[in-house]
Design a protein around this motif. Structure first.
Motif, PDB file in Angstrom:
ATOM      1  N   GLU A  53     -11.714  48.346  34.705  1.00 18.22           N
ATOM      2  CA  GLU A  53     -11.212  49.413  33.821  1.00 18.22           C
ATOM      3  C   GLU A  53      -9.925  48.988  33.127  1.00 18.22           C
ATOM      4  OE1 GLU A  53     -10.973  53.324  35.579  1.00 18.22           O
ATOM      5  OE2 GLU A  53     -13.049  53.119  36.227  1.00 18.22           O
ATOM      6  N   GLN A  54      -9.083  48.309  33.910  1.00 14.29           N
ATOM      7  CA  GLN A  54      -7.830  47.809  33.349  1.00 14.29           C
ATOM      8  C   GLN A  54      -8.116  46.809  32.221  1.00 14.29           C
ATOM      9  OE1 GLN A  54      -5.418  46.414  36.643  1.00 14.29           O
ATOM     10  NE2 GLN A  54      -4.172  45.254  35.186  1.00 14.29           N
ATOM     11  N   GLU A  61     -19.211  49.391  27.691  1.00 12.57           N
ATOM     12  CA  GLU A  61     -17.997  50.130  27.308  1.00 12.57           C
ATOM     13  C   GLU A  61     -17.367  49.503  26.067  1.00 12.57           C
ATOM     14  OE1 GLU A  61     -16.825  52.934  28.522  1.00 12.57           O
ATOM     15  OE2 GLU A  61     -18.596  52.959  29.809  1.00 12.57           O
ATOM     16  N   ASN A  76     -21.159  45.159  37.217  1.00  6.88           N
ATOM     17  CA  ASN A  76     -19.832  45.561  36.731  1.00  6.88           C
ATOM     18  C   ASN A  76     -19.526  44.962  35.363  1.00  6.88           C
ATOM     19  OD1 ASN A  76     -19.414  47.008  39.029  1.00  6.88           O
ATOM     20  ND2 ASN A  76     -18.045  45.528  39.997  1.00  6.88           N
ATOM     21  N   ASP A 114     -14.057  44.395  41.723  1.00  9.39           N
ATOM     22  CA  ASP A 114     -12.953  45.347  41.655  1.00  9.39           C
ATOM     23  C   ASP A 114     -13.101  46.213  40.391  1.00  9.39           C
ATOM     24  OD1 ASP A 114     -10.548  46.660  41.368  1.00  9.39           O
ATOM     25  OD2 ASP A 114      -9.313  44.916  41.848  1.00  9.39           O
ATOM     26  N   LYS A 115     -13.627  47.439  40.594  1.00 11.60           N
ATOM     27  CA  LYS A 115     -13.938  48.288  39.431  1.00 11.60           C
ATOM     28  C   LYS A 115     -12.680  48.729  38.693  1.00 11.60           C
ATOM     29  CE  LYS A 115     -18.485  49.813  40.677  1.00 11.60           C
ATOM     30  NZ  LYS A 115     -19.220  50.593  41.610  1.00 11.60           N
ATOM     31  N   SER A 116     -11.591  48.929  39.453  1.00  8.74           N
ATOM     32  CA  SER A 116     -10.383  49.375  38.747  1.00  8.74           C
ATOM     33  C   SER A 116      -9.826  48.236  37.892  1.00  8.74           C
ATOM     34  CB  SER A 116      -9.344  49.931  39.712  1.00  8.74           C
ATOM     35  OG  SER A 116      -8.911  48.923  40.564  1.00  8.74           O
ATOM     36  N   LEU A 117     -10.030  46.988  38.344  1.00  8.78           N
ATOM     37  CA  LEU A 117      -9.620  45.847  37.519  1.00  8.78           C
ATOM     38  C   LEU A 117     -10.457  45.810  36.230  1.00  8.78           C
ATOM     39  CD1 LEU A 117      -7.991  43.222  37.093  1.00  8.78           C
ATOM     40  CD2 LEU A 117      -9.682  42.037  38.510  1.00  8.78           C
ATOM     41  N   ASN A 131     -10.773  46.626  30.457  1.00 13.56           N
ATOM     42  CA  ASN A 131     -11.369  47.373  29.343  1.00 13.56           C
ATOM     43  C   ASN A 131     -10.303  48.048  28.482  1.00 13.56           C
ATOM     44  OD1 ASN A 131     -13.634  48.361  27.897  1.00 13.56           O
ATOM     45  ND2 ASN A 131     -13.363  50.358  28.891  1.00 13.56           N
TER      46      ASN A 131
END
Ligand code: SER
Length: 339
Positions: free
Chosen positions: A62-63, A108, A101, A57-60, A65
């Motif tokens: 980002e969250q 990042e 991921n 889950d890429k948006s997870l 991060n």
């Protein structure tokens, strides 16, 4: 300000549980523990925050991060070798895509913190592929550079992820104007089969050893799915956890490789059975060979050479075959099953 934490994926797995307990025992409480399922009660009180979610889950990502300042990543989430053969696409997605991921998250984090983020990745003897039994017999303890021709989806995933880790550390986006390498400090161990007194693995191919022992302790009959003469290296879970913490604490200057073999003992299935029977004489341990799983184990080395780990970061297992049973497996397993 972002919260300072250590991130562990695959927290509910055998290794995740052991690692979280160990970090907690040693005073680390700022752990964020990620898993697909609600955290097991044995670890839920040892972490700062659980994250129930998928490494894909890429948006997870980002969250995470945005919310945390991550000082180290232990990326343990994976599908093991037997399960991976039944679901090769999922295995690739999780074992490779998930790792990609997490490495991206590490970069990042490294960029924003201006330093390399230590990243632990558990690899496996499954990266090896011995072409036939004769070669397996004559090859002896093999080094990290030998026979890196895996026959399983899991082995392919693991060796590619090892390469990805080294790429992210040394060459990530090497043609970009800004140099993006050096933000990940990638460290990996090729584990042998692991035997835990506390848990039984799911979906592995080295599982015949822990399954045999746990069944005997529980008073259940067990049919071993490999031939008597089958041999691969093993170690206990506490030694595996100790190894992770040793490697992660090692001075980077001392590390001559990013991936290391380790092992503690290399019994045959017969030796495992005899040892188990010496503690549980009434156990019924038969053999019902699964030709397909046998072929996978036959492609893994009879033993591996861990001299680089010994030299570079003082790897030394506490449990040889005798001690594993006498001082760790039997005392704990008999307590758990109340025998
Ligand atoms: N023990 C693992 C398995 O059997 C190999 O790393 O899948």
């Amino acid at each position: 300000m972002r919260k300072k934490v250590i991130l562990i994926t695959g927290a509910n797995g055998e290794m995740g549980r052991g690692l979280i307990a160990d970090l907690y025992r040693n005073g680390t409480s700022s752990i964020i523990a990620m898993d697909l399922q609600t955290l097991d009660a044995s670890i839920s009180n040892k972490v700062m925050e659980p994250i129930i979610g998928n490494v894909l889950d890429k948006s997870l990502m980002e969250q995470i991060n945005g919310e945390y300042e991550i000082s180290a990543i232990y990326h343990l989430a994976a599908l093991l070798s037997t399960r991976a053969e039944f679901s090769p696409q999922s295995a690739h997605d999780v074992n490779v895509g998930g790792t990609l991921n997490l490495l991206t998250l590490a970069v990042e984090q490294g960029r924003s913190q201006g330093k390399a983020i230590p990243f632990f990745f558990p690899s496996s003897i499954a990266v090896y592929g011995l072409p036939d039994l004769e070669t397996k017999k004559t090859a002896g303890a093999i080094t990290e550079a030998q026979f890196c021709t895996p026959e399983t989806m899991y082995g392919c995933n693991k060796i590619y992820a090892e390469l990805l880790g080294a790429y992210f550390e040394k060459n990530y986006q090497r043609l970009a104007a800004q140099n993006l390498s050096g933000f990940v400090d990638f460290r990996s161990i090729r584990f042998p089969g692991i035997i835990s007194a506390m848990t039984i693995p799911t979906g592995g191919t080295s599982d015949f050893a822990p399954e045999m022992l746990h069944s005997a302790a529980k008073g259940e009959n067990y049919n071993c799915f490999v031939r008597d003469d089958t041999q691969i290296p093993f170690m206990t879970m506490p030694d595996a956890i100790d190894a992770i913490s040793h490697l992660m604490r090692a001075n980077k200057e001392n590390l001559t490789q990013s991936v290391y073999n380790i092992r503690a003992f290399a019994p045959t299935a017969t030796e495992l059975r005899e040892k188990t029977l010496s503690f549980f004489p009434d156990a019924i341990i038969g053999t019902e060979i699964s030709e397909k799983r046998q072929a996978i184990v036959d492609s893994w080395p009879a033993d591996c050479d861990d001299s680089s780990a010994k030299t570079d970061w003082n790897w030394n297992p506490k449990h040889d075959f005798e001690k594993a049973f006498n001082t760790y497996l039997i005392p704990n397993i008999t307590a758990i099953y109340n025998v």
